[in-house]
Design an enzyme around this catalytic site. Structure first.
Site, PDB file in Angstrom:
ATOM      1  N   TRP A 104      24.878  60.395  32.873  1.00 16.73           N
ATOM      2  CA  TRP A 104      24.653  61.823  32.608  1.00 16.73           C
ATOM      3  C   TRP A 104      25.900  62.507  32.078  1.00 16.73           C
ATOM      4  O   TRP A 104      25.832  63.329  31.170  1.00 16.73           O
ATOM      5  CB  TRP A 104      24.129  62.532  33.852  1.00 16.73           C
ATOM      6  CG  TRP A 104      22.787  62.024  34.268  1.00 16.73           C
ATOM      7  CD1 TRP A 104      22.478  61.356  35.417  1.00 16.73           C
ATOM      8  CD2 TRP A 104      21.559  62.121  33.522  1.00 16.73           C
ATOM      9  NE1 TRP A 104      21.141  61.036  35.427  1.00 16.73           N
ATOM     10  CE2 TRP A 104      20.562  61.478  34.281  1.00 16.73           C
ATOM     11  CE3 TRP A 104      21.217  62.667  32.281  1.00 16.73           C
ATOM     12  CZ2 TRP A 104      19.240  61.386  33.855  1.00 16.73           C
ATOM     13  CZ3 TRP A 104      19.898  62.578  31.847  1.00 16.73           C
ATOM     14  CH2 TRP A 104      18.935  61.941  32.634  1.00 16.73           C
ATOM     15  N   ASP A 172      28.092  69.857  36.240  1.00 14.94           N
ATOM     16  CA  ASP A 172      26.681  69.489  36.313  1.00 14.94           C
ATOM     17  C   ASP A 172      26.410  69.136  37.773  1.00 14.94           C
ATOM     18  O   ASP A 172      26.844  68.090  38.254  1.00 14.94           O
ATOM     19  CB  ASP A 172      26.396  68.296  35.394  1.00 14.94           C
ATOM     20  CG  ASP A 172      24.969  67.773  35.539  1.00 14.94           C
ATOM     21  OD1 ASP A 172      24.195  68.341  36.349  1.00 14.94           O
ATOM     22  OD2 ASP A 172      24.623  66.798  34.845  1.00 14.94           O
ATOM     23  N   LYS A 196      15.539  68.288  41.995  1.00 19.18           N
ATOM     24  CA  LYS A 196      15.976  67.368  43.061  1.00 19.18           C
ATOM     25  C   LYS A 196      16.109  68.111  44.388  1.00 19.18           C
ATOM     26  O   LYS A 196      15.415  67.816  45.335  1.00 19.18           O
ATOM     27  CB  LYS A 196      17.274  66.677  42.651  1.00 19.18           C
ATOM     28  CG  LYS A 196      17.089  65.861  41.368  1.00 19.18           C
ATOM     29  CD  LYS A 196      18.384  65.414  40.787  1.00 19.18           C
ATOM     30  CE  LYS A 196      18.290  65.063  39.328  1.00 19.18           C
ATOM     31  NZ  LYS A 196      17.376  63.968  39.016  1.00 19.18           N
TER      32      LYS A 196
HETATM   33  C1  LIG Z   1      23.289  64.480  37.265  1.00 21.89           C
HETATM   34  C2  LIG Z   1      22.179  64.744  36.305  1.00 21.89           C
HETATM   35  N1  LIG Z   1      22.402  65.479  35.208  1.00 21.89           N
HETATM   36  C3  LIG Z   1      21.434  65.747  34.323  1.00 21.89           C
HETATM   37  C4  LIG Z   1      20.154  65.255  34.477  1.00 21.89           C
HETATM   38  C5  LIG Z   1      19.117  65.576  33.456  1.00 21.89           C
HETATM   39  O1  LIG Z   1      18.392  66.621  33.923  1.00 21.89           O
HETATM   40  P1  LIG Z   1      17.131  67.240  33.167  1.00 21.89           P
HETATM   41  O2  LIG Z   1      16.069  66.211  33.214  1.00 21.89           O
HETATM   42  O3  LIG Z   1      16.838  68.465  33.971  1.00 21.89           O
HETATM   43  O4  LIG Z   1      17.539  67.558  31.775  1.00 21.89           O
HETATM   44  C6  LIG Z   1      19.852  64.506  35.610  1.00 21.89           C
HETATM   45  C7  LIG Z   1      18.485  63.999  35.814  1.00 21.89           C
HETATM   46  O5  LIG Z   1      18.185  63.176  36.619  1.00 21.89           O
HETATM   47  C8  LIG Z   1      20.893  64.233  36.541  1.00 21.89           C
HETATM   48  O6  LIG Z   1      20.657  63.495  37.627  1.00 21.89           O
END
Ligand SMILES: Cc1ncc(COP(=O)(O)O)c(C=O)c1O
Length: 359
Positions: A104, A172, A196
């Site tokens: 991510w 994030d 989550k």
């Molecule tokens: C740490 C992290 N950042 C970003 C995301 C992506 O999130 P989204 O699906 O809301 O774009 C996730 C999804 O699992 C994640 O765990």
């Protein structure tokens, strides 16, 4: 919905939600708060709904300990949209530092690169993302506008347990937001998809410092401009009304217990799993000890051939979502706020029995 026919849910996201909140939603669907209008059938500009938005934003301020001059936004597009919005609004061709602690954070850096010089100042790729760095392992770039990091790495099961250095911090927080007490003033931007720890997918929580709002690039398209969303109170266009209602109720559930209680329970759940995993060579936890995530516990079985067997038998026994992410393999149990302690205890019992019969 009764507790009896729900199975133990360890999904990495969308993840298990408090049953009491799911039931509140069911009641609100046909008739919200006696208005005679269903939750999804009323104007987002109605007094009833405006009060829900205000309530949700106030709760986010309290749960994240945000200073009074910070702004809260409730937008759509998920954390992935914030990978670009952060850089579009703040970077403007400048330099920013990115800490690469997994898939991510890497994606965040790739998107930022489109809008400036996003420098990966530390990468865990060489160590299989088994740990996150300490501050003495990397240096801030000269003139860096902000430093971006991912507080909890959902896929590898690592988590930062100490603040990171940098003048302006962008985080994030998708997979550990509201799971532990934080000092909101230490961040200039916090963003997280709700799916989550906070509710359903489709609503994204963003907290902005006055610096971040000020820096927001005025030349961006309206929908991508932080400052515009601040001015419009996240109502520039039709928000995700269902998601915001749900978010407010999950936050109420958190606040009714208190962040300390939620945090202590999260610690106990993680301890129960890690204690088991550390107990024998049969299990091989992935994350380095001091970087272990309290939200996503990832491990291998020494005999990897047993991993699919475990996943299959677990499902048959009523444990869903424990297959590791496809990029890592192995087993992963996601134990966010709403995952009950009983589910973790039941999983530990199941794993012990699996080890006893296969070890
Ligand atoms: C740490 C992290 N950042 C970003 C995301 C992506 O999130 P989204 O699906 O809301 O774009 C996730 C999804 O699992 C994640 O765990």
């Amino acid at each position: 919905v009764s507790q009896q026919n729900r199975i133990h849910n360890f999904s990495a996201g969308p993840a298990v939600l408090p049953l009491s909140v799911v039931e509140e939603l069911r009641e609100a669907l046909p008739n919200l708060e006696g208005t005679g209008l269903g939750l999804m059938e009323m104007s987002h500009r109605s007094k009833t709904f405006e009060a829900i938005v205000d309530s949700a934003m106030g709760r986010i301020r309290r749960v994240l300990s945000l200073p009074d001059d910070y702004e809260v936004l409730l937008l759509q597009g998920g954390a992935s949209m914030q990978f670009c919005m952060v850089a579009m609004n703040l970077l403007q061709g400048g330099v920013a530092d990115y800490i690469d602690t997994g898939a991510w954070s890497k994606k965040a850096a790739v998107e930022a690169q489109r809008f400036g010089d996003a420098r990966v100042v530390w990468s865990g790729a060489d160590v299989g993302y088994k740990r996150v760095p300490t501050n003495d392992e990397w240096t801030c770039s000269e003139g860096a506008i902000y430093t971006h990091f991912t507080s909890n790495n959902t896929i590898y099961g690592t988590q930062f347990h100490k603040p990171i250095q940098g003048e302006h911090i962008v985080c994030d927080m998708s997979s550990d937001i509201a799971s532990r007490r934080i000092d909101g003033s230490a961040y200039d931007v916090i963003y997280a998809g709700a799916q989550k720890n906070l509710g359903p997918s489709g609503v994204t929580v963003i907290a902005l410092s006055p610096w971040a709002v000020e820096r927001s690039d005025p030349n961006l398209p309206s929908m991508l401009r932080y400052r515009l969303h601040v001015e419009k109170g996240s109502m520039f266009n039709t928000p995700n009304t269902l998601g915001i209602f749900f978010l407010d109720r999950v936050l109420a559930w958190i606040e009714s217990q208190g962040m300390d209680v939620v945090e202590a329970r999260n610690q106990r759940k993680a301890d129960a799993l890690y204690t088991l995993l550390d107990g024998s060579e049969f299990w091989q936890p992935i994350a380095q000890r001091d970087c272990r995530s309290l939200m996503n516990v990832s491990w291998r079985i020494a005999d990897t051939a047993l991993e699919p067997v475990l996943v299959q038998e677990a499902l048959a026994a009523g444990f869903s979502g424990i297959k590791g992410h496809r990029s890592v393999g192995g087993i992963r149990a996601s134990i966010y706020n709403a995952c009950p302690e009983e589910s973790v205890a039941a999983l530990v019992g199941f794993l012990k029995e699996f080890e006893r019969t296969r070890g």
